[in-house]
Design a protein around this motif. Structure first.
Motif, PDB file in Angstrom:
ATOM      1  N   TYR A   1      49.377   2.660 -39.949  1.00 25.20           N
ATOM      2  CA  TYR A   1      48.433   1.703 -40.707  1.00 25.20           C
ATOM      3  C   TYR A   1      49.911   1.044 -40.413  1.00 25.20           C
ATOM      4  O   TYR A   1      51.153   1.393 -40.507  1.00 25.20           O
ATOM      5  CB  TYR A   1      48.280   1.373 -41.785  1.00 25.20           C
ATOM      6  CG  TYR A   1      48.631   2.396 -42.436  1.00 25.20           C
ATOM      7  CD1 TYR A   1      49.813   2.140 -43.586  1.00 25.20           C
ATOM      8  CD2 TYR A   1      48.560   4.126 -42.483  1.00 25.20           C
ATOM      9  CE1 TYR A   1      50.699   2.729 -44.446  1.00 25.20           C
ATOM     10  CE2 TYR A   1      49.162   4.596 -43.651  1.00 25.20           C
ATOM     11  CZ  TYR A   1      50.574   4.034 -44.431  1.00 25.20           C
ATOM     12  OH  TYR A   1      51.229   5.320 -45.360  1.00 25.20           O
ATOM     13  N   LYS A   2      50.309  -0.309 -41.142  1.00 26.58           N
ATOM     14  CA  LYS A   2      51.986  -0.704 -41.338  1.00 26.58           C
ATOM     15  C   LYS A   2      51.595  -1.402 -42.611  1.00 26.58           C
ATOM     16  O   LYS A   2      50.452  -2.098 -43.284  1.00 26.58           O
ATOM     17  CB  LYS A   2      52.401  -1.671 -41.010  1.00 26.58           C
ATOM     18  CG  LYS A   2      52.573  -2.084 -39.090  1.00 26.58           C
ATOM     19  CD  LYS A   2      52.878  -2.405 -38.067  1.00 26.58           C
ATOM     20  CE  LYS A   2      53.300  -2.124 -36.892  1.00 26.58           C
ATOM     21  NZ  LYS A   2      53.511  -3.490 -35.775  1.00 26.58           N
ATOM     22  N   ALA A   3      52.722  -0.908 -44.015  1.00 24.97           N
ATOM     23  CA  ALA A   3      52.536  -1.891 -45.363  1.00 24.97           C
ATOM     24  C   ALA A   3      53.623  -1.887 -45.918  1.00 24.97           C
ATOM     25  O   ALA A   3      54.807  -2.247 -44.697  1.00 24.97           O
ATOM     26  CB  ALA A   3      52.137  -0.270 -46.115  1.00 24.97           C
TER      27      ALA A   3
ATOM     28  N   LYS B   1      38.828  -1.701 -37.889  1.00 21.69           N
ATOM     29  CA  LYS B   1      39.597  -2.022 -38.814  1.00 21.69           C
ATOM     30  C   LYS B   1      39.273  -2.485 -39.978  1.00 21.69           C
ATOM     31  O   LYS B   1      40.553  -1.775 -41.089  1.00 21.69           O
ATOM     32  CB  LYS B   1      40.545  -2.701 -38.178  1.00 21.69           C
ATOM     33  CG  LYS B   1      40.950  -1.547 -36.640  1.00 21.69           C
ATOM     34  CD  LYS B   1      42.272  -2.878 -35.836  1.00 21.69           C
ATOM     35  CE  LYS B   1      42.547  -2.326 -34.245  1.00 21.69           C
ATOM     36  NZ  LYS B   1      44.039  -2.650 -34.060  1.00 21.69           N
ATOM     37  N   ALA B   2      38.816  -3.383 -40.400  1.00 22.39           N
ATOM     38  CA  ALA B   2      37.980  -3.965 -42.030  1.00 22.39           C
ATOM     39  C   ALA B   2      37.556  -2.065 -42.825  1.00 22.39           C
ATOM     40  O   ALA B   2      37.862  -2.784 -43.921  1.00 22.39           O
ATOM     41  CB  ALA B   2      37.081  -4.600 -40.893  1.00 22.39           C
TER      42      ALA B   2
ATOM     43  N   ALA C   1      40.865  -0.493 -43.171  1.00 24.81           N
ATOM     44  CA  ALA C   1      41.464  -1.358 -43.995  1.00 24.81           C
ATOM     45  C   ALA C   1      40.645  -1.337 -45.438  1.00 24.81           C
ATOM     46  O   ALA C   1      42.011  -0.865 -46.336  1.00 24.81           O
ATOM     47  CB  ALA C   1      41.812  -2.205 -43.673  1.00 24.81           C
ATOM     48  N   GLU C   2      40.018  -1.075 -45.673  1.00 31.01           N
ATOM     49  CA  GLU C   2      38.774  -1.042 -46.978  1.00 31.01           C
ATOM     50  C   GLU C   2      39.411   0.385 -48.208  1.00 31.01           C
ATOM     51  O   GLU C   2      38.531   0.086 -48.859  1.00 31.01           O
ATOM     52  CB  GLU C   2      37.754  -1.913 -47.058  1.00 31.01           C
ATOM     53  CG  GLU C   2      36.250  -1.585 -47.788  1.00 31.01           C
ATOM     54  CD  GLU C   2      34.772  -2.044 -48.136  1.00 31.01           C
ATOM     55  OE1 GLU C   2      34.343  -1.272 -48.450  1.00 31.01           O
ATOM     56  OE2 GLU C   2      34.855  -2.781 -46.926  1.00 31.01           O
ATOM     57  N   ALA C   3      38.883   1.211 -47.452  1.00 33.10           N
ATOM     58  CA  ALA C   3      39.517   2.214 -47.104  1.00 33.10           C
ATOM     59  C   ALA C   3      40.759   2.549 -47.817  1.00 33.10           C
ATOM     60  O   ALA C   3      40.919   3.175 -49.208  1.00 33.10           O
ATOM     61  CB  ALA C   3      38.859   3.406 -46.949  1.00 33.10           C
ATOM     62  N   LEU C   4      41.819   2.224 -46.985  1.00 31.59           N
ATOM     63  CA  LEU C   4      42.811   2.662 -47.472  1.00 31.59           C
ATOM     64  C   LEU C   4      44.117   1.595 -48.431  1.00 31.59           C
ATOM     65  O   LEU C   4      44.924   2.297 -48.709  1.00 31.59           O
ATOM     66  CB  LEU C   4      43.301   2.470 -45.807  1.00 31.59           C
ATOM     67  CG  LEU C   4      44.899   3.235 -45.470  1.00 31.59           C
ATOM     68  CD1 LEU C   4      45.505   4.274 -46.159  1.00 31.59           C
ATOM     69  CD2 LEU C   4      45.778   3.233 -44.155  1.00 31.59           C
ATOM     70  N   ALA C   5      43.693   0.530 -48.262  1.00 27.09           N
ATOM     71  CA  ALA C   5      44.047  -0.439 -49.452  1.00 27.09           C
ATOM     72  C   ALA C   5      44.613   0.639 -50.659  1.00 27.09           C
ATOM     73  O   ALA C   5      45.917  -0.497 -51.105  1.00 27.09           O
ATOM     74  CB  ALA C   5      44.043  -2.073 -49.117  1.00 27.09           C
TER      75      ALA C   5
ATOM     76  N   ALA D   1      45.837   1.298 -35.518  1.00 24.25           N
ATOM     77  CA  ALA D   1      45.463   1.886 -34.746  1.00 24.25           C
ATOM     78  C   ALA D   1      43.825   3.454 -35.512  1.00 24.25           C
ATOM     79  O   ALA D   1      44.012   3.491 -36.683  1.00 24.25           O
ATOM     80  CB  ALA D   1      45.718   2.785 -33.347  1.00 24.25           C
ATOM     81  N   ILE D   2      43.035   3.345 -34.589  1.00 24.90           N
ATOM     82  CA  ILE D   2      42.184   4.637 -35.342  1.00 24.90           C
ATOM     83  C   ILE D   2      41.680   5.681 -34.616  1.00 24.90           C
ATOM     84  O   ILE D   2      41.421   5.201 -32.742  1.00 24.90           O
ATOM     85  CB  ILE D   2      40.430   3.488 -35.816  1.00 24.90           C
ATOM     86  CG1 ILE D   2      40.604   2.818 -36.884  1.00 24.90           C
ATOM     87  CG2 ILE D   2      39.458   5.527 -36.639  1.00 24.90           C
ATOM     88  CD1 ILE D   2      39.767   2.124 -36.700  1.00 24.90           C
TER      89      ILE D   2
END
Length: 82
Positions: A29-31, A54-55, A58-62, A77-78
């Protein structure tokens, strides 16, 4: 006393589970952080449910990043462990 022993046993069992025990993919990821602007590229292991898109990643990581003061910019990437 029995309740205390049960609690300790459950706690030790949970501590024995490492993130690798539940992680089925690695997400890159990028943050960013603001004031001052800081950018970060990283990777993290997430559970299987977050590996489908990716969605979902993103929902888990955000929220994880948000708790550390970062804003998710993109999932790049996943990588599955399969």
């Amino acid at each position: 006393m029995k309740t205390h022993a049960t609690f300790v046993a459950v706690l030790l069992a949970l501590l024995a589970l490492s993130p690798a025990a539940w992680a089925n993919c690695t997400v890159s990821y990028k943050a960013k952080q603001d004031s001052p602007l800081r950018l970060q590229a990283g990777s993290i292991q997430l559970p299987d449910a977050a590996c489908t898109s990716k969605a979902a990643a993103a929902e888990a990581l955000a929220p994880i990043l948000q708790n550390k003061g970062w804003t998710l910019l993109a999932i790049t990437a996943i990588l599955t462990d399969n």
